[in-house]
Design a protein around this motif. Structure first.
Motif, PDB file in Angstrom:
ATOM      1  N   ASP A 181      36.561  36.749  43.470  1.00 55.44           N
ATOM      2  CA  ASP A 181      37.125  38.065  43.215  1.00 55.44           C
ATOM      3  C   ASP A 181      37.448  38.731  44.551  1.00 55.44           C
ATOM      4  O   ASP A 181      36.982  38.306  45.612  1.00 55.44           O
ATOM      5  CB  ASP A 181      36.159  38.925  42.392  1.00 55.44           C
ATOM      6  CG  ASP A 181      34.846  39.201  43.113  1.00 55.44           C
ATOM      7  OD1 ASP A 181      34.817  40.089  43.980  1.00 55.44           O
ATOM      8  OD2 ASP A 181      33.853  38.503  42.826  1.00 55.44           O
ATOM      9  N   THR A 182      38.245  39.785  44.504  1.00 49.78           N
ATOM     10  CA  THR A 182      38.761  40.400  45.729  1.00 49.78           C
ATOM     11  C   THR A 182      37.646  40.901  46.632  1.00 49.78           C
ATOM     12  O   THR A 182      37.674  40.697  47.849  1.00 49.78           O
ATOM     13  CB  THR A 182      39.708  41.564  45.367  1.00 49.78           C
ATOM     14  OG1 THR A 182      40.731  41.073  44.498  1.00 49.78           O
ATOM     15  CG2 THR A 182      40.350  42.139  46.609  1.00 49.78           C
ATOM     16  N   GLU A 183      36.665  41.564  46.059  1.00 51.80           N
ATOM     17  CA  GLU A 183      35.552  42.114  46.848  1.00 51.80           C
ATOM     18  C   GLU A 183      34.785  41.008  47.557  1.00 51.80           C
ATOM     19  O   GLU A 183      34.503  41.098  48.762  1.00 51.80           O
ATOM     20  CB  GLU A 183      34.627  42.916  45.938  1.00 51.80           C
ATOM     21  CG  GLU A 183      33.439  43.534  46.644  1.00 51.80           C
ATOM     22  CD  GLU A 183      32.578  44.373  45.701  1.00 51.80           C
ATOM     23  OE1 GLU A 183      31.365  44.466  45.946  1.00 51.80           O
ATOM     24  OE2 GLU A 183      33.118  44.941  44.720  1.00 51.80           O
ATOM     25  N   THR A 184      34.453  39.952  46.830  1.00 59.01           N
ATOM     26  CA  THR A 184      33.703  38.846  47.411  1.00 59.01           C
ATOM     27  C   THR A 184      34.515  38.129  48.475  1.00 59.01           C
ATOM     28  O   THR A 184      33.998  37.814  49.557  1.00 59.01           O
ATOM     29  CB  THR A 184      33.273  37.848  46.324  1.00 59.01           C
ATOM     30  OG1 THR A 184      32.457  38.516  45.364  1.00 59.01           O
ATOM     31  CG2 THR A 184      32.517  36.677  46.918  1.00 59.01           C
TER      32      THR A 184
ATOM     33  N   LEU B 266      53.137  50.918  45.186  1.00 58.65           N
ATOM     34  CA  LEU B 266      54.127  50.226  44.358  1.00 58.65           C
ATOM     35  C   LEU B 266      53.575  48.925  43.777  1.00 58.65           C
ATOM     36  O   LEU B 266      54.135  48.381  42.832  1.00 58.65           O
ATOM     37  CB  LEU B 266      55.379  49.897  45.184  1.00 58.65           C
ATOM     38  CG  LEU B 266      56.166  51.073  45.771  1.00 58.65           C
ATOM     39  CD1 LEU B 266      57.300  50.548  46.658  1.00 58.65           C
ATOM     40  CD2 LEU B 266      56.719  51.955  44.661  1.00 58.65           C
ATOM     41  N   ALA B 267      52.483  48.446  44.360  1.00 57.55           N
ATOM     42  CA  ALA B 267      51.966  47.133  43.968  1.00 57.55           C
ATOM     43  C   ALA B 267      51.410  47.151  42.546  1.00 57.55           C
ATOM     44  O   ALA B 267      50.855  48.148  42.085  1.00 57.55           O
ATOM     45  CB  ALA B 267      50.883  46.688  44.938  1.00 57.55           C
ATOM     46  N   HIS B 268      51.558  46.018  41.870  1.00 60.59           N
ATOM     47  CA  HIS B 268      51.039  45.850  40.510  1.00 60.59           C
ATOM     48  C   HIS B 268      49.913  44.820  40.491  1.00 60.59           C
ATOM     49  O   HIS B 268      49.630  44.214  39.461  1.00 60.59           O
ATOM     50  CB  HIS B 268      52.161  45.404  39.580  1.00 60.59           C
ATOM     51  CG  HIS B 268      53.324  46.340  39.551  1.00 60.59           C
ATOM     52  ND1 HIS B 268      53.280  47.571  38.929  1.00 60.59           N
ATOM     53  CD2 HIS B 268      54.554  46.234  40.097  1.00 60.59           C
ATOM     54  CE1 HIS B 268      54.443  48.181  39.069  1.00 60.59           C
ATOM     55  NE2 HIS B 268      55.235  47.394  39.783  1.00 60.59           N
ATOM     56  N   THR B 269      49.289  44.629  41.634  1.00 62.06           N
ATOM     57  CA  THR B 269      48.232  43.626  41.739  1.00 62.06           C
ATOM     58  C   THR B 269      47.200  44.104  42.758  1.00 62.06           C
ATOM     59  O   THR B 269      47.353  45.155  43.370  1.00 62.06           O
ATOM     60  CB  THR B 269      48.818  42.265  42.172  1.00 62.06           C
ATOM     61  OG1 THR B 269      47.803  41.263  42.116  1.00 62.06           O
ATOM     62  CG2 THR B 269      49.378  42.332  43.582  1.00 62.06           C
ATOM     63  N   GLU B 270      46.141  43.321  42.947  1.00 65.83           N
ATOM     64  CA  GLU B 270      45.102  43.686  43.900  1.00 65.83           C
ATOM     65  C   GLU B 270      45.565  43.414  45.326  1.00 65.83           C
ATOM     66  O   GLU B 270      46.143  42.357  45.608  1.00 65.83           O
ATOM     67  CB  GLU B 270      43.830  42.891  43.610  1.00 65.83           C
ATOM     68  CG  GLU B 270      43.203  43.225  42.262  1.00 65.83           C
ATOM     69  CD  GLU B 270      42.009  42.347  41.959  1.00 65.83           C
ATOM     70  OE1 GLU B 270      40.902  42.906  41.817  1.00 65.83           O
ATOM     71  OE2 GLU B 270      42.185  41.123  41.871  1.00 65.83           O
ATOM     72  N   LEU B 271      45.283  44.348  46.216  1.00 63.78           N
ATOM     73  CA  LEU B 271      45.684  44.239  47.617  1.00 63.78           C
ATOM     74  C   LEU B 271      44.461  44.238  48.517  1.00 63.78           C
ATOM     75  O   LEU B 271      43.517  45.001  48.310  1.00 63.78           O
ATOM     76  CB  LEU B 271      46.579  45.406  48.030  1.00 63.78           C
ATOM     77  CG  LEU B 271      47.900  45.610  47.292  1.00 63.78           C
ATOM     78  CD1 LEU B 271      48.626  46.829  47.869  1.00 63.78           C
ATOM     79  CD2 LEU B 271      48.785  44.367  47.400  1.00 63.78           C
TER      80      LEU B 271
END
Length: 301
Positions: free
Chosen positions: A255-258, A163-168
């Motif tokens: 960023d999310t990965e980093t 349901l999310a509209h963003t990075e989790l």
């Protein structure tokens, strides 16, 4: 002494390694800090944490977030936690709610304020916690880190992640991953990388699967195996510290990965630094926060 042996990106002929690990030189990826700045320059983190008799998770996460460099931390927590939080971490801004009657407008306003949202440490699994997690997943427009009780709630129906509209970013330990997948802990422990990869791909999340060597799996197939840390960090609250660090790096525009992979590595280095003073048996989560401060200072980061 280390020597270069001539391996470059080109050496892999576009087939990059499936699993990577951070080293000390990769700390260069920490968010830069400009000398001309203010607290807003380093991000605003909304920390949804704590429940009645569970203020410690919020304290540890908030302290870790500030120590890792976040500019402003706002804690969304039950009114009962006001005094412990204001005493333990006066730097944090508080927004409190009644656990039996959640004011949705307060939560909405706090979410709009934030650059990143951390949800879950110590929030419990009651009605208010369910409502909070559902609202965050449906309405968040900034990156979200889901930990602890938020994951136990999501385990009731993992499809809500879609349901999310963003990075989790999710940060389960083995028990929480078992509840999320339905697999036994023993099964997961022998297939950490495979299970983290599959879950990340299926639900489009960055999965931080915590164990002796934590695995960070991204939704696009890049995977990291963490090699820092020690068994002294197997103590209550250590995961809350990690969640605060990851959220802090996100707030500072990593960023999310980093933020996930480097946050795990930095968390381990903090535990290794704390080990010098505390030993294995005596280490507590607060010592890891202090180890983070010492490590960053010692290395002028």
């Amino acid at each position: 002494m280390t020597k270069q042996i001539g391996i470059t990106d080109e050496s892999f002929l576009t087939q990059m390694p499936g699993v990577m690990a951070f080293e000390m030189e990769d700390l260069r990826f920490l968010p830069k800090r400009a000398s001309h700045s203010n607290k807003g320059s380093f991000g605003k983190l909304l920390l949804i944490a704590g429940s009645v008799d569970m203020a410690g998770a919020a304290v540890l996460s908030a302290k870790a977030a500030y120590t890792a460099g976040c500019g402003l931390v706002r804690v969304f927590t039950p009114e009962e936690n006001r005094i412990p939080l204001q005493t333990s971490i006066p730097e944090a801004v508080l927004t409190t709610y009644h656990p039996e009657k959640l004011d949705a407008s307060k939560l909405s306003e706090a979410m709009k304020w934030a650059d990143v949202i951390v949800c879950g440490p110590g929030i419990g699994t009651g009605n208010a916690a369910h409502q909070i997690v559902k609202t965050v997943l449906q309405k968040a427009s900034v990156p979200v880190v889901l930990d602890a009780d938020a994951l136990n709630i999501i385990a009731e129906d993992t499809s809500v992640l879609l349901l999310a509209h963003t990075e989790l970013v999710i940060t389960p330990h083995l028990g929480e991953m078992s509840r999320l997948t339905g697999d036994s802990i023993a099964f997961i422990q022998t297939r950490l990388i495979d299970i983290a990869d599959k879950f990340a791909g299926k639900f489009h999340v960055t999965c931080v699967l915590k164990d002796e060597h934590t695995v960070v799996a991204t939704p696009h197939g890049r995977t990291y195996l963490n090699l820092s840390g020690n068994h002294g960090m197997a103590t209550a609250g250590s995961g809350d510290v990690l969640t605060g660090i990851i959220g802090s790096l996100l707030a500072q525009r990593a960023d999310t990965e980093t933020a996930a992979a480097l946050g795990v590595y930095l968390h381990g280095l903090s535990g290794d630094t704390a080990l010098k003073k505390c030993g294995f048996r005596g280490m507590m989560a607060g010592d890891i926060v202090n180890g983070l401060r010492d490590f960053l200072a010692e290395n002028q980061l």
